[in-house]
Each structure stands twice: as structure tokens, then as C-alpha cells.
Design a protein around this motif. Structure first.
Motif, PDB file in Angstrom:
ATOM      1  N   SER A  44       0.842  -1.194   0.000  1.00 17.63           N
ATOM      2  CA  SER A  44       0.000   0.000   0.000  1.00 17.63           C
ATOM      3  C   SER A  44       0.876   1.242   0.000  1.00 17.63           C
ATOM      4  O   SER A  44       1.881   1.280   0.706  1.00 17.63           O
ATOM      5  CB  SER A  44      -0.888   0.051   1.236  1.00 17.63           C
ATOM      6  OG  SER A  44      -1.658  -1.127   1.343  1.00 17.63           O
ATOM      7  N   PHE A  45       0.515   2.209  -0.789  1.00 18.44           N
ATOM      8  CA  PHE A  45       1.144   3.530  -0.710  1.00 18.44           C
ATOM      9  C   PHE A  45       0.285   4.503  -1.489  1.00 18.44           C
ATOM     10  O   PHE A  45      -0.622   4.093  -2.221  1.00 18.44           O
ATOM     11  CB  PHE A  45       2.582   3.519  -1.248  1.00 18.44           C
ATOM     12  CG  PHE A  45       2.729   3.071  -2.677  1.00 18.44           C
ATOM     13  CD1 PHE A  45       2.574   3.962  -3.729  1.00 18.44           C
ATOM     14  CD2 PHE A  45       3.046   1.738  -2.969  1.00 18.44           C
ATOM     15  CE1 PHE A  45       2.725   3.550  -5.046  1.00 18.44           C
ATOM     16  CE2 PHE A  45       3.189   1.313  -4.288  1.00 18.44           C
ATOM     17  CZ  PHE A  45       3.033   2.223  -5.323  1.00 18.44           C
ATOM     18  N   SER A  46       0.544   5.800  -1.305  1.00 15.24           N
ATOM     19  CA  SER A  46      -0.155   6.749  -2.159  1.00 15.24           C
ATOM     20  C   SER A  46       0.809   7.854  -2.558  1.00 15.24           C
ATOM     21  O   SER A  46       1.770   8.140  -1.853  1.00 15.24           O
ATOM     22  CB  SER A  46      -1.384   7.324  -1.447  1.00 15.24           C
ATOM     23  OG  SER A  46      -0.972   8.064  -0.329  1.00 15.24           O
ATOM     24  N   ILE A  47       0.563   8.420  -3.711  1.00 14.20           N
ATOM     25  CA  ILE A  47       1.455   9.425  -4.258  1.00 14.20           C
ATOM     26  C   ILE A  47       0.646  10.669  -4.624  1.00 14.20           C
ATOM     27  O   ILE A  47      -0.396  10.570  -5.279  1.00 14.20           O
ATOM     28  CB  ILE A  47       2.197   8.854  -5.487  1.00 14.20           C
ATOM     29  CG1 ILE A  47       3.159   7.743  -5.033  1.00 14.20           C
ATOM     30  CG2 ILE A  47       2.964   9.947  -6.229  1.00 14.20           C
ATOM     31  CD1 ILE A  47       3.823   6.983  -6.144  1.00 14.20           C
ATOM     32  N   GLU A  48       1.131  11.802  -4.155  1.00 15.13           N
ATOM     33  CA  GLU A  48       0.440  13.073  -4.413  1.00 15.13           C
ATOM     34  C   GLU A  48       0.899  13.657  -5.742  1.00 15.13           C
ATOM     35  O   GLU A  48       2.004  13.364  -6.200  1.00 15.13           O
ATOM     36  CB  GLU A  48       0.766  14.077  -3.299  1.00 15.13           C
ATOM     37  CG  GLU A  48       0.314  13.663  -1.925  1.00 15.13           C
ATOM     38  CD  GLU A  48      -1.206  13.659  -1.779  1.00 15.13           C
ATOM     39  OE1 GLU A  48      -1.877  14.490  -2.427  1.00 15.13           O
ATOM     40  OE2 GLU A  48      -1.723  12.813  -1.020  1.00 15.13           O
ATOM     41  N   PRO A  49       0.074  14.526  -6.345  1.00 19.46           N
ATOM     42  CA  PRO A  49       0.509  15.171  -7.585  1.00 19.46           C
ATOM     43  C   PRO A  49       1.801  15.957  -7.346  1.00 19.46           C
ATOM     44  O   PRO A  49       1.960  16.580  -6.290  1.00 19.46           O
ATOM     45  CB  PRO A  49      -0.641  16.118  -7.924  1.00 19.46           C
ATOM     46  CG  PRO A  49      -1.807  15.648  -7.157  1.00 19.46           C
ATOM     47  CD  PRO A  49      -1.279  14.933  -5.952  1.00 19.46           C
ATOM     48  N   GLY A  50       2.713  15.912  -8.279  1.00 21.00           N
ATOM     49  CA  GLY A  50       3.937  16.692  -8.188  1.00 21.00           C
ATOM     50  C   GLY A  50       5.076  16.011  -7.455  1.00 21.00           C
ATOM     51  O   GLY A  50       6.168  16.558  -7.354  1.00 21.00           O
ATOM     52  N   GLU A  51       4.847  14.805  -6.944  1.00 15.19           N
ATOM     53  CA  GLU A  51       5.939  14.101  -6.270  1.00 15.19           C
ATOM     54  C   GLU A  51       6.888  13.466  -7.281  1.00 15.19           C
ATOM     55  O   GLU A  51       6.516  13.174  -8.421  1.00 15.19           O
ATOM     56  CB  GLU A  51       5.371  12.991  -5.367  1.00 15.19           C
ATOM     57  CG  GLU A  51       4.860  13.482  -4.032  1.00 15.19           C
ATOM     58  CD  GLU A  51       4.702  12.343  -3.033  1.00 15.19           C
ATOM     59  OE1 GLU A  51       5.648  12.094  -2.270  1.00 15.19           O
ATOM     60  OE2 GLU A  51       3.629  11.704  -3.028  1.00 15.19           O
TER      61      GLU A  51
END
Lengths: 327, 267
Positions: A44-51
Motif C-alpha cells: 500500500s502507498f499513495s502518491i500526491e501530484p507533483g511528487e
């Protein structure tokens, strides 16, 4: 709202076991013996815009499986993924129109055609309107300095030039996220630096979200604000470079350059791990001795021309983390 | 649909330009392909030279049939060549790139390689067809031209379907399945002779299961104004090539099953 959301993602493969010899091959034709391999185990993970995220791990750790699932190529065994609000494998065509993918080892350009003609084919494939295409292309030409390459057949480009064109090709349809798979592999030092610079600018100036898989720790060190490390289908670490370092070791290095090459040096609470002429590298643990007192001790006793403190190289850290996994 | 044709057109243009980068090699291959297929027709000619007539067909009549079959085969080989090379596409991982682009996989694979030197075979087949028609003094009425076009179209669809079907199997096995060449190359060889020379089982197979004979033999009867010893009607002879398209549609469905399998196993 994260751009990419992955939860409890698992993937199992049935791998056909080959039996040795002629009769084994024959038997394999009649009845296949398969073995289940757990490529991903509830990650599981999440990535924000612009990373700009580095996704690393040894061969066979599950890196490319993850990327293939996020890219909509592979269907997972279980778990949930959304990229820009879509489930990649369920709406392949709508999904892939919003991502760009560059494989370092395989170009997506047409080998025998001038670069510009590949771009035009991609325009038709992605249904980019002529006006939009013109605008994006002009921008990319300016950012990546492509002007002189456009009329050259792809087979005549150097690897570094081709990488620039490949990145541009992946951006023609203005994707929301860019996947880079080993973008610097096989490049010479200058081209590596140029490619990194390009990725950095895309991310910092254009706000492009980038997910980068690589074996080159310099890529990670110079580009990534965040690292996800995966091994044996599980996430070992998810954090910034400092966290990566702390997870592996707290040790620091003290590099000193002696005024006199012949001097032999001995310091309590630090070990000399490398010596080359007047240049010495010492290892110490900041928990037992502070850098300040160590430096004071050394400069008090020896003639020193220069000195500085550094982190162990990221390769070593990563290697240590890989080794530290369950035996 | 228009958009799809437009993209296929772009692929076609790109292939043409790629292949023209190696002009000499392109011309030589085209000539070689043409010459080889002429030798092939020489065997048909030799057979008729020896026996005069075959199942009551004369050489020019057989030439018309041969021409139609081979025009269709040459076109499908040129247009759907990508499926022929598909096993290497799976092995090299290029199929992942296909899945990464927002278009139908079949369209992209077909467009990945369009082999224009097959024009050599196409020209040869057209020549044989023209010679046969000339020798028989066929009057090309609108109806006959229509039947010929339907037959060629049906043939292209059918051969393409076979190539798609053959390619589909590489989703499961990396070994190349030469067995399929029996249906494609063997099918061409078989159907360039009148169907009535074969035994019943073979006729049934090539009429209904892999309807190769259906799409070329029966329309040829209509064009030649021959009555069929097997008793087919004129309407059947005219419209039966549409079965080729049905065959292609079925093969494309099976292809989709293959794609789904690939996407769950990734290899």
C-alpha cells in the motif's frame, strides 16, 4: 486527493516449472507443473501530484510488476489501485491516455524514421488535436532542446539523444504521471547528468508527477524527494532519503586530508576504513562520539589540510538494507 | 471507424517510408517475392500441361481461381503481417508497449509491421488473373466485378483471421506453431485448385470450418458462369465470401481472450 492510491495490492503468478532433459520437456507438454510465486504481497502507498518518487529494489523484488499494474498492463490478483481516479486495468484505454511510460532499454520510437515522424504517429495514436500537438511539441522542443534532432532517423541518435526524444514522446499527450523505468541505464556520464537534469526540471518546473525505477543510486540521490523500497513483494521502506539512511545505519564518515602523507593516525571511537595517500576515511557512530569532539581530537593531535563529514554512499545503505532482510 | 482507418493509414505510410529507407533491398525483395510466386504458378501450369483438364476445369479457369486466392492472400499478408511476427513481439516485451497505447491491440499489432514487398506476389497474382480472364474472354459486368471484389475482401478477412488465430496462440506458448502453416500456406495451396477435385471430408473442412474454399471457389464459379457439380446456388456463390468476415470476427474475439490471459500472467 492523492494522484495514485494503492492499497493491499497483491499479485501471484503461476510459474511453469521446467523439468530437465528431453523427457522432462516432453512431460511438460503433456502436464504442466506450476508453482505459485507471490510477486506482490499486500503493498500500500499513495502518491500526491507533483511528487518525484524513486521506486527501488533488487531484481525480482516486484518493481516491474507494480509498474505494470499501475500502467494498466497487468491485472492484479487482489487489492485496489486508482490512478487519477481510474482503475488502470479496468479502463485500459482511458487510463493509458493519461500516463506516459519510458523504458530505458527499449525505445518506443520507429527505428528507421526521423524523430518527428514518430511524434506524428503518436499524435494520431493518442488522438491529439493538431493545435494541441503543435503547442506541446513547441514546448517540448524548448525544454529538451530537440530542434536539431527532429529530422534525424532514430537509429542514428546517440543513446542520450534518444532518451531525450523518448521522454518527449511520452509527454506528447500531456500525461498526468510519467513512469521512468531505468532511464539512465547504458548512458555515458554526460548523458546521465543531462537526463537527470531534464527529469528534475520536468518535475520542479512543470509539476510533473514522476515515478522512477532505477538501479543507479545517483539517480535517487540527485532526483528523488521520496523513496519506496520494495523487496520480496513487500515494502521495506517508504520515506525520504534521510529516513532511508537512518533505517540502514546511523554511521557517518569523516574524510581527512593530512598535511603529511607519512603520518600514521589513530583515533579512539573511530575506525579507518580507507586510506589513499594523504586521504583517509574514518567511520564513526554519532551516538557514541559527536563529530565535533572527534574533529577537535584529531585536529589537536595531527596536522590536517582539510576535512569533512559525509554520509555513507547510498549504494552501501541500500545494499545493507537488502542484506538485512529476513535471511 | 474513420479514425481507426486514418490511424491504419498513418501506420501504412510510416511502414512505406521505413522500407523505402532501404530502397535497393526493398526492390530486390519485391522482385524476389514476385519471381517465387511465378514459379509456384508454373507448377499449376505443369499439372494442366500433363492432364489437360482437372475436374473439368481448363488452365485459364484455374488461373482465375488462382489469381483470386493469391490476390487475397498477398493483401492479407501485407496488411496483417504484424500478426505473423507476433511471437517475437511477445518475447521481446514490445507487446507491453501496445497495451500502453490507447488503441485496440489488434489494430496496433496489424499496424506494427506492414510488409509492402508482398506487392510482388500481388502483382503476379493480378497478372495470372488477368491472363485467365483474357483467355476466357470474360466480360466483366458490374455484377462480376462486384462478386470478384466480395471474394477478394472475404479472402483477405479469412486469411487475416488465420494469422490472428495463429498469433493468439503465442500468448500461451512461446514455441512457434508451424502447424498453423498448414491452414495458411497449405490453405492457399489447396484452394488454388477447384474444390471438386478433393474428397468430401476435405471439402467440408474448407467450406465450413476454415471457409477458405467458400470465399474463393464458389464466387469463382459465379464469375466463370459454371454450374457447380456440388450443387450450390448462384446467390450462395455471390454472398458466401461474407463468411470470411464472420471468421475474422470470431478470431478477433479469441484474440481478446488471449490478451486477457496475457494481462493476468504478464508473460
Amino acid at each position: 486527493m492523492p494522484l495514485i492510491q494503492v492499497s493491499r495490492l497483491s499479485k501471484q503468478y503461476a510459474v511453469a516449472e521446467r523439468r530437465p532433459g528431453f523427457w522432462g520437456a516432453l512431460a511438460g507438454l503433456v502436464r504442466r507443473r506450476t508453482r505459485l510465486v507471490q510477486a506482490l504481497d499486500e503493498i500500500s502507498f499513495s502518491i500526491e501530484p507533483g511528487e518525484l518518487v524513486g521506486y527501488i529494489g533488487p531484481n525480482g523484488a516486484g518493481k516491474s510488476t507494480t509498474v505494470k499494474i499501475l500502467a494498466g498492463i497487468l491485472v492484479p490478483t487482489s487489492g485496489e489501485v486508482t490512478v487519477a481516479g481510474r482503475v488502470p486495468w479496468r479502463e485500459r484505454i482511458a487510463h493509458v491516455a493519461t500516463i506516459g511510460v519510458v523504458f530505458g532499454q527499449r525505445t518506443q520510437l520507429w527505428w528507421d524514421l526521423p524523430v518527428i515522424e514518430s511524434f506524428e504517429l503518436l499524435r494520431d495514436i493518442y488522438r491529439v488535436s493538431p493545435a494541441e500537438y503543435r503547442r506541446t511539441l513547441d514546448e517540448l522542443i524548448a525544454i529538451m532542446d530537440l530542434k536539431d534532432l527532429l529530422d534525424t532517423p532514430v537509429r542514428q541518435l546517440s543513446l542520450g539523444q534518444r532518451m531525450r526524444c523518448d521522454v518527449a514522446a511520452a509527454l506528447l499527450h500531456r500525461p498526468a504521471v510519467l513512469f521512468l523505468d531505468e532511464p539512465t541505464i547504458g548512458l555515458d556520464a554526460v548523458a546521465k547528468l543531462a537526463t537527470r537534469e531534464l527529469v528534475k526540471r520536468l518535475n520542479r518546473e512543470q509539476g510533473m508527477t514522476v515515478i522512477l525505477t532505477t538501479h543507479d543510486m545517483d539517480d535517487i540521490e540527485s532526483l528523488c524527494t521520496r523513496v519506496i523500497m520494495i523487496d520480496e513483494g513487500r515494502i521495506l521502506l517508504d520515506g525520504d532519503l534521510d529516513q532511508l539512511r537512518r533505517a540502514a545505519t546511523t554511521e557517518r564518515r569523516l574524510v581527512i586530508i593530512l598535511a603529511d602523507e607519512a603520518t600514521w593516525i589513530e583515533v579512539p571511537k573511530a575506525t579507518v576504513i580507507h586510506r589513499q595517500g594523504a586521504r583517509l576515511t574514518l567511520r564513526f557512530d554519532p551516538a557514541t562520539v559527536s563529530a565535533a569532539s572527534l574533529i577537535a581530537d584529531i585536529t589537536g593531535r595531527y596536522a590536517i589540510r582539510d576535512l569533512y563529514v559525509e554520509h555513507p554512499p547510498i549504494e552501501e545503505i541500500v545494499a545493507r538494507l537488502y542484506q538485512g532482510r529476513t535471511p | 471507424m474513420r479514425d481507426t482507418l486514418h490511424l491504419y493509414g498513418s501506420y501504412l505510410a510510416a511502414s512505406l517510408r521505413s522500407q523505402l529507407q532501404y530502397r535497393a533491398s526493398f526492390l530486390m525483395m519485391t522482385a524476389a517475392v514476385g519471381a517465387t510466386s511465378f514459379l509456384e504458378f508454373a507448377t499449376v501450369w505443369a499439372l494442366f500441361e500433363r492432364f489437360g483438364r482437372l475436374a473439368d476445369w481448363s488452365l485459364p479457369e484455374a488461373a482465375v481461381l488462382y489469381g483470386l486466392v493469391n490476390v487475397a492472400f498477398a493483401l492479407s499478408e501485407a496488411l496483417a503481417r504484424g500478426f505473423d511476427d507476433f511471437p517475437s513481439m511477445v518475447r521481446s516485451g514490445s507487446f507491453d508497449r501496445v497495451l500502453l497505447r490507447p488503441r485496440s491491440t489488434a489494430l496496433q499489432v496489424a499496424g506494427s509491421r506492414i510488409q509492402l514487398m508482398r506487392i510482388g506476389r500481388l502483382l503476379q497474382a493480378l497478372l495470372v488473373l488477368a491472363w485467365g480472364a483474357h483467355a476466357l474472354q470474360i466480360r466483366w459486368t458490374l455484377e462480376q466485378v462486384g462478386i470478384a471484389c466480395l471474394a477478394i475482401g472475404g479472402g483477405v478477412a479469412l486469411f487475416s483471421g488465420l494469422l490472428v488465430l495463429q498469433a493468439t496462440f503465442s500468448f500461451w506458448s512461446t514455441e512457434s506453431l508451424e502447424v498453423f502453416n498448414i491452414a495458411t500456406y497449405g490453405g492457399v495451396e489447396t484452394t488454388q485448385y477447384p474444390l471438386s477435385v478433393y474428397r468430401r471430408e476435405l471439402r467440408t473442412f474448407f467450406t465450413w470450418f476454415v471457409p477458405l474454399a467458400t470465399v474463393t471457389y464458389f464466387p469463382t464459379l459465379a464469375i466463370l458462369n459454371r454450374s457447380d457439380p456440388l450443387g450450390s446456388t448462384r446467390a450462395f456463390q455471390t454472398w458466401c465470401p461474407l463468411l470470411g468476415w464472420l471468421f475474422l470476427a470470431i478470431c478477433l474475439q479469441i484474440w481478446e481472450i488471449g490478451v486477457r490471459h496475457y494481462r493476468s500472467t504478464g508473460s
